[in-house]
Design a protein around this motif. Sequence first.
Motif, PDB file in Angstrom:
ATOM      1  N   UNK A 562      10.788   1.460 -15.204  1.00 36.22           N
ATOM      2  CA  UNK A 562      10.010   0.224 -15.026  1.00 36.22           C
ATOM      3  C   UNK A 562       9.888  -0.181 -13.564  1.00 36.22           C
ATOM      4  N   UNK A 563       9.894   0.800 -12.670  1.00 36.64           N
ATOM      5  CA  UNK A 563       9.640   0.486 -11.269  1.00 36.64           C
ATOM      6  C   UNK A 563       8.261   1.003 -10.911  1.00 36.64           C
ATOM      7  N   UNK A 564       7.688   0.441  -9.836  1.00 34.64           N
ATOM      8  CA  UNK A 564       6.362   0.892  -9.417  1.00 34.64           C
ATOM      9  C   UNK A 564       6.433   1.371  -7.972  1.00 34.64           C
ATOM     10  N   UNK A 565       5.966   2.594  -7.750  1.00 37.50           N
ATOM     11  CA  UNK A 565       5.843   3.102  -6.377  1.00 37.50           C
ATOM     12  C   UNK A 565       4.386   2.943  -5.988  1.00 37.50           C
ATOM     13  N   UNK A 566       4.161   2.441  -4.729  1.00 36.95           N
ATOM     14  CA  UNK A 566       2.775   2.220  -4.298  1.00 36.95           C
ATOM     15  C   UNK A 566       2.567   2.857  -2.933  1.00 36.95           C
ATOM     16  N   UNK A 567       1.379   3.298  -2.665  1.00 35.36           N
ATOM     17  CA  UNK A 567       1.061   3.824  -1.343  1.00 35.36           C
ATOM     18  C   UNK A 567      -0.443   3.740  -1.103  1.00 35.36           C
ATOM     19  N   UNK A 568      -0.831   3.864   0.172  1.00 36.00           N
ATOM     20  CA  UNK A 568      -2.258   3.793   0.504  1.00 36.00           C
ATOM     21  C   UNK A 568      -2.558   2.531   1.307  1.00 36.00           C
ATOM     22  N   UNK A 569      -3.785   2.102   1.255  1.00 37.64           N
ATOM     23  CA  UNK A 569      -4.237   0.954   2.040  1.00 37.64           C
ATOM     24  C   UNK A 569      -3.504  -0.313   1.598  1.00 37.64           C
ATOM     25  N   UNK A 570      -3.086  -1.119   2.592  1.00 38.52           N
ATOM     26  CA  UNK A 570      -2.361  -2.342   2.239  1.00 38.52           C
ATOM     27  C   UNK A 570      -2.976  -3.541   2.952  1.00 38.52           C
ATOM     28  N   UNK A 571      -4.270  -3.444   3.231  1.00 40.14           N
ATOM     29  CA  UNK A 571      -4.923  -4.470   4.035  1.00 40.14           C
ATOM     30  C   UNK A 571      -4.807  -5.832   3.356  1.00 40.14           C
ATOM     31  N   UNK A 572      -4.999  -5.863   2.042  1.00 42.84           N
ATOM     32  CA  UNK A 572      -4.941  -7.143   1.328  1.00 42.84           C
ATOM     33  C   UNK A 572      -3.574  -7.385   0.716  1.00 42.84           C
ATOM     34  N   UNK A 573      -2.576  -6.566   1.067  1.00 40.11           N
ATOM     35  CA  UNK A 573      -1.261  -6.718   0.448  1.00 40.11           C
ATOM     36  C   UNK A 573      -1.218  -6.156  -0.969  1.00 40.11           C
ATOM     37  N   UNK A 574      -2.181  -5.267  -1.268  1.00 41.50           N
ATOM     38  CA  UNK A 574      -2.260  -4.817  -2.662  1.00 41.50           C
ATOM     39  C   UNK A 574      -1.101  -3.911  -3.078  1.00 41.50           C
ATOM     40  N   UNK A 575      -0.271  -3.479  -2.121  1.00 41.84           N
ATOM     41  CA  UNK A 575       0.814  -2.578  -2.500  1.00 41.84           C
ATOM     42  C   UNK A 575       2.028  -3.329  -3.004  1.00 41.84           C
ATOM     43  N   UNK A 576       2.028  -4.634  -2.855  1.00 39.96           N
ATOM     44  CA  UNK A 576       3.168  -5.387  -3.372  1.00 39.96           C
ATOM     45  C   UNK A 576       4.360  -5.372  -2.444  1.00 39.96           C
ATOM     46  N   UNK A 577       4.199  -4.872  -1.190  1.00 41.64           N
ATOM     47  CA  UNK A 577       5.246  -5.015  -0.185  1.00 41.64           C
ATOM     48  C   UNK A 577       4.552  -5.064   1.160  1.00 41.64           C
ATOM     49  N   UNK A 578       5.297  -5.348   2.227  1.00 45.36           N
ATOM     50  CA  UNK A 578       4.606  -5.687   3.475  1.00 45.36           C
ATOM     51  C   UNK A 578       4.502  -4.542   4.462  1.00 45.36           C
ATOM     52  N   UNK A 579       5.207  -3.436   4.246  1.00 44.54           N
ATOM     53  CA  UNK A 579       5.146  -2.350   5.230  1.00 44.54           C
ATOM     54  C   UNK A 579       3.733  -1.802   5.228  1.00 44.54           C
ATOM     55  N   UNK A 580       3.172  -1.610   6.407  1.00 46.73           N
ATOM     56  CA  UNK A 580       1.762  -1.243   6.396  1.00 46.73           C
ATOM     57  C   UNK A 580       1.507  -0.232   7.495  1.00 46.73           C
ATOM     58  N   UNK A 581       0.646   0.711   7.389  1.00 42.17           N
ATOM     59  CA  UNK A 581       0.144   1.208   6.103  1.00 42.17           C
ATOM     60  C   UNK A 581       1.166   2.212   5.565  1.00 42.17           C
ATOM     61  N   UNK A 582       1.232   2.421   4.287  1.00 41.04           N
ATOM     62  CA  UNK A 582       2.207   3.408   3.786  1.00 41.04           C
ATOM     63  C   UNK A 582       1.488   4.684   3.419  1.00 41.04           C
ATOM     64  N   UNK A 583       2.020   5.751   3.944  1.00 41.55           N
ATOM     65  CA  UNK A 583       1.439   7.055   3.577  1.00 41.55           C
ATOM     66  C   UNK A 583       2.377   7.796   2.642  1.00 41.55           C
ATOM     67  N   UNK A 584       3.540   7.208   2.364  1.00 42.92           N
ATOM     68  CA  UNK A 584       4.390   7.799   1.324  1.00 42.92           C
ATOM     69  C   UNK A 584       4.731   6.694   0.328  1.00 42.92           C
ATOM     70  N   UNK A 585       5.022   7.073  -0.956  1.00 41.55           N
ATOM     71  CA  UNK A 585       5.289   6.068  -1.993  1.00 41.55           C
ATOM     72  C   UNK A 585       6.495   5.209  -1.653  1.00 41.55           C
TER      73      UNK A 585
END
Length: 1616
Positions: A562-585
Amino acid sequence: RGGKKKPNQNLIFLSNKEAEGAKERGLVYVWKAGSCSVTPERLPGLSGKTVLQAALGIHHGLLLTEGGEVYSFGRLPWRSGPEESCANSPILENTLLGHHVITVAAGSFHNGAVTESGVVYMWGNNSAGQCAVANQLCVPEPQPISISDSETSPLLSVRILQLACGEEHTLALSLSREIWAWGSGCQLGLITTTFPVTKPQKVEHLAGRVVLQIACGAYHSLALVQCLPVQEMKPIPERCNHCSQLLITMTDKEDHVIISDSHCCPLGVALSDNQPENHVFGPSLETLEGRSVTGSHSEDCQKPLVEERMLVALESDGASVNKHCVNSCPSFCFFTNTNAFCQLWAPQIPTRTPPSQEEQLGACIPGPPGTSTSALNSLVASCASAVGVRVAATYEAGALSLKKVMNFYGTPSSEPGSQSGSGSPGPEALKDSREEQVRLESMQGKKSSSLVDIREEESEGGSRRLSLPGLLSQVSPRLLRKVGRAKMRTVALTPTYSGEADALLPSLRTEVWSWGKGKEGQLGHGDVLPRLQPLCVKSLDGKEVIHLSAGGHHSLALTAKSQVYTWGSNISGQLGHLNSPTTVPRLAKVCGDGVWSTAAGLDYSLFLADEEDFQPGLYYSGQETTTENNLYENSCTKTPVLLLSCSKIGYISNVIAGGDNCLVLVDKNVMGYIASLHELASTERRFYFKLSEIKSQVLRPLLGLDNLGNANTIQLLQEMASRFSKLCYLIGQHGASLSSFLHGVKEARSLAILKHSSLFLDSYTEYCTSVTNFLVMGGFMLLAKPAIDFLSKHQELLQKLSEKNEENLQLVEVLNALFFMPFGRLHNYARTLLKLATCFEVASPEYQKLQDSSSCYESLAVHLSRKRKEAEYTLGFWKTFPGKMTDSLRKPERRLICESSNRGLSLQHAGRFSVNWFILFNDALVHAQFSTHHIFPLSTLWVEALSEEAGNVNGLKITTPEEQLVLVSSTPQEKTKWLRAISQAVDQALKGTSDLMLYGAGGNVPRQEPPISRSAKYTFYKDPRFKDAIYDGRWLSGKPHGRGMLKWADGRMYSGTFRTGLEDGYGEYRVPNKALNKDDHYVGYWKEGKMCGHGVYSYATGEVYEGCFQDNMRHGHGLLRSGKLTSSSPSMFIGQWTMDKKSGYGVFDDITRGEKYMGMWQDDLCQGNGVVVTQFGLYYEGAFSTNKMMGTGILLSEDDTVYEGEFSDNWTLSGKGTLTLPNGDYIEGLFSGEWGSGIKITGTYFKPTLYENEKDKPKALRKLGILAVPPDEKWKAVFEECWNQLGCESPGQGDRWKAWDNIAVALTTNRRQHKDSPELLSRSHTQTLESLEFIPQHIGAFTLEKYENIKKYLIKACDTPLHPLGKLVETLVAVYRMTYVGVGANRRLLQEAVREIKSYLKRIFQLVRFLFPDLPEEGSTIPFMATEPKGRRSFCSGKSDSRSESPEPGYVVTSFGLLLPVLLPRLYPPLFMLYALDNEREEDIYWECVLRLNKQTDMALLSFLGVKRLWCVSSNTKDACFASAVECLQQISTTFTPADKLKVIQQTFEEISQNVLETLQEDFLWSMDDLFPVFLYVVLRARIRNLGSEVHLIEDLMDPYLQHGEQGIMFTTLKV
C-alpha cells in the motif's frame, strides 16, 4: 464498524437477481480538476445504470455500464453534430450496441473499447495514427481494428484483454500477455523509424514475458511484467554480451578502491553529431525517429540535451537484463571525506565538479535506503570503518542483488583481485568503439529487434558502484569472501512461492518496464533520455508493484504494501513529495492507512487510501488554485491533501483522473455489505504490511545471526521462516486481489477466500505445523539467547508488532506472540464472512456458501489454537523431563497426550522399587524405567479393558507385536481416561498425520474404537525368527495377518499372506546367495511359517524345482530341472520326493549322456526295478542298486539282439545269462564285460531247429515289462496329492461332501488369486470356472442322461488346472510326455506306455466314482430309456430288427468310455509316435503295396480285387467309385479315441452300402464275400500311411465289450 447508515435508508434484503439494488452501485461523480476544495456532482442522465468502469481524456470521458454499453460525455470534436460535439450528459455509442464491451480506455483525444470476444474498437482523433486507421485525421464512430500475429497465423486474430491510450499512441495487452502498439513516437517501443504505425505491431522486446498490466502517459509507456523464475546459481557472465566490457570492476586508486558492477552498454540510445566537451563520450542524445509525420513532438525528442547537465554518462546494464537498451540506473557514487569522486573514466570528467552538477546529482540520489541492507553496502561499511573513513552516502537500487554478488565473489574460483588489474580499456579507445557501434546500430534502422532470448535473461541484479579507501585494496577479496560466506550459510528469505497461488491470485513478483520520452524523468531510469525500447526500472525490483498509472509526464506505481512510488515531472507537486524533479521512483507521502488505488492525470495525481472507519478517503496532489479577492493564485500541494467532500458521497470504489476533470465511482453501503467488503480488504492489506514488517525487521535479522544452536534447530527455523514467507506472500496476493475485487462487480461468490479457500486453509495449517514444531523443540528459548542484543534494541518495535502492551514481558513470550499472531486473522475471516452472509436471504446459495466458509475458517482457528496448546503442553513436559531421555525422545512432530507421573497408571506385578512411568505421545507409548525406556509405536498397539471378574480391577491390556503389558490404574476414572486417550491416539496415528477433521465438522465427532485389523509398518527387535526384520502390511491384534511384506536384515524377503504372525497362504520368498551373488527364489504356498503345498523354487545355482513342499522340504510330486546355466537343456527329474530326497517312482532324463531312467529311487539314488533307454536304441530293464544296474535284467539292442541275465554295473554283464541273436541263435553261459566293448563268454551256442523256431523266438520279447515298475506303482504321489486335495487320507477313504467343499474352496481361492492378474484367465476359462460351480445332483435311478451330465462335468473339470481333477490330468499329461518324448520315444516302450494309460484310467475312474457314487461300476450297463427307437435297421440283414433274442440292451459303463475322451487327446502325440515306431517295418511294406495298386483305374482295381458285380458305373477314371466312403475312412487319422475310430469304420461301411443301394434300387443283402473286396478297395483308395498303427491302437485300447458286437466285426474286417 460498518459504514454510517443514513436514517432514511430502508433495510432491503439482497435478492439473488439484483444483489442489493443495482441503483445503489457504480454512481458517477465528477468535478473540475485543479483544486483541493471541490464539490463532486452526480453526472446527469444515467438513470439507474450501474457504471463499472470509466476513462477520461483531456476534455472528455467514457463510461462502461453493467450491460456492456458505452457512453461518451464532454467535448467530442470528432462527432459530426454540433450539439453532440460538446455533451454535458452522456451519449450512448450506438455502433457498439450488441457487442458486449468489457473494458474502455481514453487517450488525450481518442478512445478505445474491447469487447467480450477480444476485438478492439477505436475512434476519435487519428492525426498520429493512434486509432490504427490509415490516412484519416479523425474517426467519428467506433471502428473495429484487426490485430493478427504473422508469426503464428495471419488469419487468427489476436484476442485483447486490456487497452491503454496516450496522446499519440495506443497499447493493447493480448490474451497471451504480449503488448501490441500503434500510433507514433518512440513510446511505441517498436523497432521502426516510419510513423505513424497504423497496423498494430507486437512489442518484440517483451515477447515471451508475462505482461500483467500496461499504462500510457502522454508520451511514455509503462508495463508491469511478471519476474522470471529465479535460475538457481547461474554463473554470472563476466563481460557484457554486446560491448565485451567487464561487468564488475575493481579499480585501485591512490586513496580508494572502486568496486563497480555498473557499466554502460550504449545500445538503445542514439547519439547526435555535435560533441560538447563536458560530456563523457561527447555526442548529445537524440532519438532514432528521423522526422515523424506529425511534427508536433519531434522537436522534443531531437533537442540536444546538453543543457540538462546530468551525468548521463554512467549508464549501467546490471546483469545485462536488457541487452538492447541502455539500462540506465545511474551508478551513484560513495563520496568519501577526501572529497575524491569515484570515477571510471577519470580523464574525461573535470576533477572538481561544478556546483550546479553536484546539486543535480544530489537530486538524483534517493532518500535513505530501504530496510534491507545489501552485501555490498555492508562491505563498504566494514571497509570504511576499518580505516576510519566516514562513508558519506550509500545508495541501493531496488532489490538486493545479493545472489549475483555472492556468486561472483563468494566462490574462491573467481578471485576478484585478478580483475582489479585489468580494469576497463583505455578511455579513448572506449569512446571510439562505442560511437562506432552506436552509429552502425542506427544505420541498420534497428533491424536487430530482439536478438536475445528473453527467457535466458537474468531476473535480478541491481547496479551499484562502491568507492572504498585505497589502503584496503589488498584486503578486499578476503573481506568480500567473508561477507559472502556469512550470508550463504543462512536461509534466503525469498518467499517460497507456490505455483498454485500464483496461478489463481495476482503475482507480486513483478518488474516495471518503461519506454518513450523521458525529458521529465517519467521513465524512472535516473536520466532524461528517451528510450526506444522497454527497459526495466531497476530500483523497483522486489518492491512488489501491483498497479501502474501514467499521467501526462509522471508515473505512479502502487505496491502490495500500500505504498506509492512516484517519478517524473513534479511541476505542480503531482508526485506527492517535494524533491524535484525525480528521475527515479520515490515514495509519495500520503497520510491515511495505506493507498489501494491511484490515478494520474495531466498534471495531478489522486490516491485512494483507507481511513480509520474503513471508508476510503481520496487524496489529491497537484495544482492548487485559490481565489482570494478575485485574484487567482496558483500554488502546489506540498503533500497529498484529503478531499473531505468526497468522503461524504459514499464508498468510493474507483478513481479516474484526466485533463480537466476528475471522476469517481461510488457505492452506497446497503445493509453494510459494501462496508464489510472494504473492511475485509483494508484489514488484509494492513495485515500484509505487518507480516512484511515482521519478515524484514525480525525474521531476516534473526536468520542472519550466528550460533543459532544445532543444525536441527536451524533447519526448523528455516522451515518456519519459509512457511511464514509463503503465508506472507499469499496474504499479499490476497490483499492485491481484494483491491481489484473492489474495482469490479463485487459478487460475493467470487471472493478468493471462498473460491480458493483450500489455499488459505493449507497455508495456515502448514505454517502452524512448522511453528509448533519449532516451539516444541524449544526454538524460541534457543533464539532468545543469541538474539538478545538485537531484540532488546528493538523492544518497542517488537511490542508494536506483537500487539503485547504489558510491561516487562519476557523476550521468549514476545517472540512467541509474534509468530503466533497470524492465526488471529482466521477469526477475522470468519467474522467478516458471517457479516457478508447476513446481507443475503437465508435460502440463497450465497448465504449458504458464506456461512459454510465462515464456519470452515472458525473451526480451523479453533483447531490451530488447540495445536498450539498441545505444543505448549509438550514443551512444558520436556522442560521437566530428565535430560538424557529427552534427547532421544524429543522430536519436532511429537506431542504429549498424557503421562503417569501422578502414579495414576502402573505395571501389574511390578517390583516394589521399580519405577514405571508411562508417557503417551501422539505417535508412541513410552514405558520409561530408571535408566531405560521402551517406545511402542501406536500404529502397532492394541488396547483393551480387562474384564473385572478375573480380579483385574481397573486393568488395561496393551498388546504390541512382541510384548503384552497389563497396566493397572489407580481409579476407574483414570482407567477410562487412559483407555480413551490411547484409543484416540491410536486412531489418530492410523488415520495419518494430516489429522485435520473436515473443516467445519467441529471437534465433537464421537470417536470410534481403533480397528483391530489395520495396516502398519513395524521393525521387530527381539523375536528370534524375525529379529531386526521390517514388516509392512496388515495386522490383527498384534500379529501380522493378511497381505504383507517382511524384510530381514540379511536380505531375505517374504511377500505374501500371513496368518496369526506366520507366513501362511500364497507368498513369494527370496534368499540372497552371497557366494553366487544371486537369489534363491520361491513362489508358492506356505503353512505356519513353512513352505507347504505347491510351489516353484528357483535356486541361485540355476536349478528349478516345481512341485510339492512340506516343512520347507521337497516332499511329494515334483520336477527338478538342473544343469549348467549355459546349457539350454539341463537334465530333468520328475517324480516322487520324500524329505528333500528323490524317493519312489521317478523319471530321470540325463540329456548330456542321452539316457533316460524310469524306475524306483531311494535317497536320491536309483534303487529297485527300472528301465533305461538310450538315444542309440539300447533298452535295459531290470534291477538297480545304488545308481547301478545290478542283479537280473534284460538288455535289447536296436538290432533285436537280446541278453537276459546278471549285471554288476551299468551296461556291464557279469554272471549267468542268455544271449539271443536276431536270427534266433542263442548262447547260454557265463558272461563278463561291458556291452559294446568285447564280452568274455563261457557257454554253449544253440542253433535252434526250424521246428522249434516258431515257439522260441519271441520268448524274450514276450517277457518285456516283467522287470519294469508295475504301472499301478507309478506316479502314486500325483494321485495321493489329488486325494489329499479332496480331503481323503488314502484313496477312497473320506467324506464325499467334504470333498465337494474342498473343490469349491480350491476353485474360489484360485480364482481370487488370479483376479489380481486377469491376463491369466481368458473369458472362456472364466466361463468354465463359473459352470463348474454347479455340482451334478442325482436323485432316483441312474439314467443315460445323468451319465452324459457326469461326462460333461468331467470334460469341463479337466479343462482347468484350478480344479483338482484338472490339476491331476494336467500333471499326468506332463509326466507322460516327460517319459515318452525325446530319448523315451523308443519302440520297446510301447506296451509300457499302453499299460500306463490303462492304469491312469483305472485310478481316475476310482476318483470319479468316489465323487459320483451312483455311477455304476466298470462293465455294468445303463438301460436305454423306453423312448429310444427300437426299429433300427440292422446293417447286415437289412431287416427291421427288434433284437428280441439278445439280452436287454443298454449302455455299458467303462472307464475307457468315460475317460479316454478326456485323457487320450492330450496323450495322443507321444503314444501314436510309439505305435508308428513299433510298426515301422510292416507299414513300409504295406505302403509300397498301396502306392503300386493305386496306379490302376477304378475298373481295373475293382476287377483285380475280384469284386463280383461291378456296382460302380463303368468308367476308366480314378478315384470316382465309392468316393464318399473313401473320404469317410480317411477321417480315421483325425480322431483320437478307439470309440471314435470305430465309429468312422462303421460310417464307412454304411457309406458303401448307401452307394450300392443307390445303384441297385432294391433290397439287397450283403454277404461277407461281396463286402470284403469292396471294403479292400476303399481301404486302398483311402491311402492311410499309418493304418497299421491305427489298427493296433484301436486293438489295445478299445472297450473289451465291443469286440463281439457289430463294430467289433467291422474292425476285424479292417484288421484283416
